[in-house]
Motif scaffolding. Structure first.
Motif, short mmCIF file in Angstrom:
data_model
loop_
_atom_site.label_atom_id
_atom_site.label_comp_id
_atom_site.label_asym_id
_atom_site.label_seq_id
_atom_site.Cartn_x
_atom_site.Cartn_y
_atom_site.Cartn_z
N SER A 197 2.00 14.97 -8.40
CA SER A 197 2.58 15.89 -7.42
C SER A 197 3.04 17.21 -8.02
CB SER A 197 3.78 15.22 -6.73
OG SER A 197 4.77 14.92 -7.69
N LYS A 249 0.83 -1.21 0.00
CA LYS A 249 0.00 0.00 0.00
C LYS A 249 0.86 1.26 0.00
CE LYS A 249 -3.81 2.24 2.51
NZ LYS A 249 -3.15 3.56 2.51
N THR A 250 1.94 1.25 0.76
CA THR A 250 2.84 2.41 0.83
C THR A 250 3.47 2.69 -0.54
OG1 THR A 250 3.34 1.95 3.16
CG2 THR A 250 4.87 3.37 1.96
N LYS A 251 3.92 1.65 -1.21
CA LYS A 251 4.53 1.81 -2.54
C LYS A 251 3.50 2.31 -3.56
CE LYS A 251 8.21 -1.62 -1.99
NZ LYS A 251 8.75 -2.92 -2.47
N SER A 252 2.29 1.77 -3.47
CA SER A 252 1.24 2.19 -4.41
C SER A 252 0.87 3.65 -4.20
CB SER A 252 0.00 1.30 -4.23
OG SER A 252 0.32 -0.05 -4.46
N ASP A 253 0.72 4.06 -2.94
CA ASP A 253 0.40 5.46 -2.63
C ASP A 253 1.52 6.39 -3.08
OD1 ASP A 253 -1.95 4.57 -1.54
OD2 ASP A 253 -1.27 4.70 0.56
N ALA A 254 2.77 5.96 -2.92
CA ALA A 254 3.90 6.78 -3.34
C ALA A 254 3.90 6.95 -4.86
CB ALA A 254 5.21 6.15 -2.88
N ALA A 255 3.53 5.89 -5.59
CA ALA A 255 3.47 5.99 -7.05
C ALA A 255 2.40 6.98 -7.50
CB ALA A 255 3.19 4.60 -7.64
N ARG A 256 1.24 6.94 -6.85
CA ARG A 256 0.18 7.89 -7.18
C ARG A 256 0.62 9.33 -6.89
NH1 ARG A 256 -2.86 4.09 -4.15
NH2 ARG A 256 -3.98 2.61 -5.47
N ALA A 257 1.34 9.51 -5.77
CA ALA A 257 1.80 10.85 -5.41
C ALA A 257 2.81 11.38 -6.42
CB ALA A 257 2.42 10.82 -4.01
N LEU A 258 3.68 10.52 -6.94
CA LEU A 258 4.67 10.95 -7.91
C LEU A 258 4.01 11.41 -9.21
CD1 LEU A 258 7.50 8.28 -7.52
CD2 LEU A 258 7.64 10.72 -7.01
#
Length: 452
Positions: free
Chosen positions: A393, A381-390
């Motif tokens: 952003s 979940k953390t990796k997926s959320d980070a990808a969406r943020a990139l």
């Protein structure tokens, strides 16, 4: 006359405490060269569980998760099949154990196509080129003369090894055909002359701690049987010792007394006899035993929780820090000892499995610590959320293109096991971006259609 300089050595000596005398218990410790024969090594390994676990545990933990090959799925399948055919994992484990035990062992790479005295050239190994792997100990494999050429790959190591085979025939083996396991490092073989091209047994530096723990356990076990002693004072006992009839009467008398006591708990004595029972204090023995076990644990560099197979004791004790440090040590063994030792063997395995050498093929040691399903889900979940943020952003301006980020995530989720087989399914069904409508298609769909 000239002045005479007198030197006086003053020291404190006490006959009461024996301080400063030859029997001073706190006197300086002198170290001597330890000598551990093969018979002692074998006897310790066979006769005591502590030496066996100290030898076996690090070797087992270094191999139990093994390694993950990184290559095309079909290539990985071929390599793993070849490893299974040759029993690589089992052979490395056996050689590692024997190397730790005897201070030297080797895995002989049998190709059956060249003179074993000649160096092994991995590039000449074809498909199924490795015929067998044989584990040999330093008791079977004698090291030859030490190579003193600083330009040589084998500098300060034996130039050749000698194996006595059937009918007394001696086989000379080049070191490139051996995967060597040298146990503990010999500090300086030029001085001691005892290692003879090999290392030392792991038990050499740990045996005193092991024997102290075993002796303590044995003494505690003996004390348990002496924990309760019955004392009976018999009038005239000393004066009548030596009289056979008296001795027999005494034995019969107290045999009967013990029998009666065992049946109903009542001890019948004469009015003139006195009886008392003394019990040993056993309350601190566990702490003493565990203190010795902790010394063994430190000497072997294995946590007590792993050595004894028990949960850590004490308030808020989890043993997590100890096991993490231990896993770091095992990882160091894998990367700094096993990987270099197996480098030439791995080159041969790849060629023996695939018939060629693709430079893109490599492996990584599998982690010893396994995450729970919840921990894996949280990381995913953390990796997926980070990808969406990139992606979103920069106010509509992409820092990383969707295609690049998508490829990176596919590689990440495949390698960490979050979505196993994802790369294969993408190859079969295509990427999500390929299935989405293009910009022209979106504009065309949004434009009203004119009806003539």
């Amino acid at each position: 006359m000239g002045n005479i300089l007198t030197l006086a050595r003053d020291s404190l000596t006490s006959l009461v405490s024996r301080m400063g005398t030859e029997r001073d218990k706190a006197s300086t410790v002198f170290y001597t060269q330890p000598v551990l024969t093969d018979d002692q090594i074998v006897a310790a390994y066979r006769g005591s569980w502590l030496p066996r676990k100290i030898i076996d545990i690090p070797a087992l933990d270094s191999c139990r998760k093994w390694r993950d090959w990184q290559a095309d799925d079909k290539v990985i399948e071929l390599i793993e099949k070849e490893e299974k055919r040759l029993n690589i994992k089992g052979k490395i484990l056996e050689a590692s154990k024997k190397g730790r035990l005897f201070g030297g062992a080797a895995l002989y790479i049998g190709t059956s196509d060249e003179d074993p005295l000649q160096p092994l050239a991995p590039e000449k190994v074809g498909k199924a080129g490795i015929k067998h792997l044989t584990v040999l100990t330093r008791r079977q494999l004698k090291a030859g003369a030490i190579d003193r050429d600083p330009e040589s790959e084998w500098f300060n190591k034996p130039e050749n090894y000698y194996l006595t085979g059937l009918n007394g025939k001696q086989l000379i083996i080049h070191p490139s055909r051996l995967v060597l396991f040298n146990g503990a490092m010999a500090p300086d073989d030029d001085i001691s002359g005892m290692s003879q091209g090999w290392g030392e047994s792991i038990l050499t530096a740990t045996l005193d701690a092991i024997k102290n723990a075993d002796s303590t356990a044995g003494n505690i076990a003996s004390l348990i049987f002496e924990a309760k002693i019955d004392i009976i004072k018999v009038p005239g006992f000393t004066e009548n010792i030596g009289n056979k009839e008296y001795e027999n009467a005494i034995l019969q008398r107290y045999t009967l007394a013990n029998t009666i006591k065992g049946i109903n708990g009542t001890l019948i004595l004469d009015a003139e006899e006195e009886y008392e029972s003394k019990s040993a204090q056993l309350s601190g023995l566990t702490d003493i035993m565990m203190a010795f076990m902790q010394i063994v644990s430190g000497a072997a560099d294995i946590p007590v929780t792993r050595l004894l197979g028990q949960s850590p004791a004490g308030m808020n004790a989890t043993g997590t820090s100890d096991m993490k440090n231990y896993h770091d040590r095992i990882q160091s063994i894998q990367e700094l000892e096993l990987t270099p030792a197996m480098a030439r063997l791995d080159e041969c395995i790849i060629r023996s499995a695939t018939g060629a050498r693709d430079e893109a093929i490599y492996y990584e040691w599998a982690p010893l610590e396994q995450m729970s399903e919840k921990e894996k889900a949280d990381i995913f979940k953390t990796k997926s959320d980070a990808a969406r943020a990139l992606i979103g952003s920069a106010s509509g301006q992409e820092i990383i293109t969707r295609e690049a980020l998508s490829d990176a995530l596919v590689n990440t989720f495949t390698e960490d096991g979050s979505l196993p087989g994802l790369d294969g399914f993408i190859g079969e069904y295509g990427k999500l971006s390929e299935q989405e409508p293009s910009e022209a298609e979106i504009i065309a769909a949004a434009t009203p259609t004119k009806i003539n």
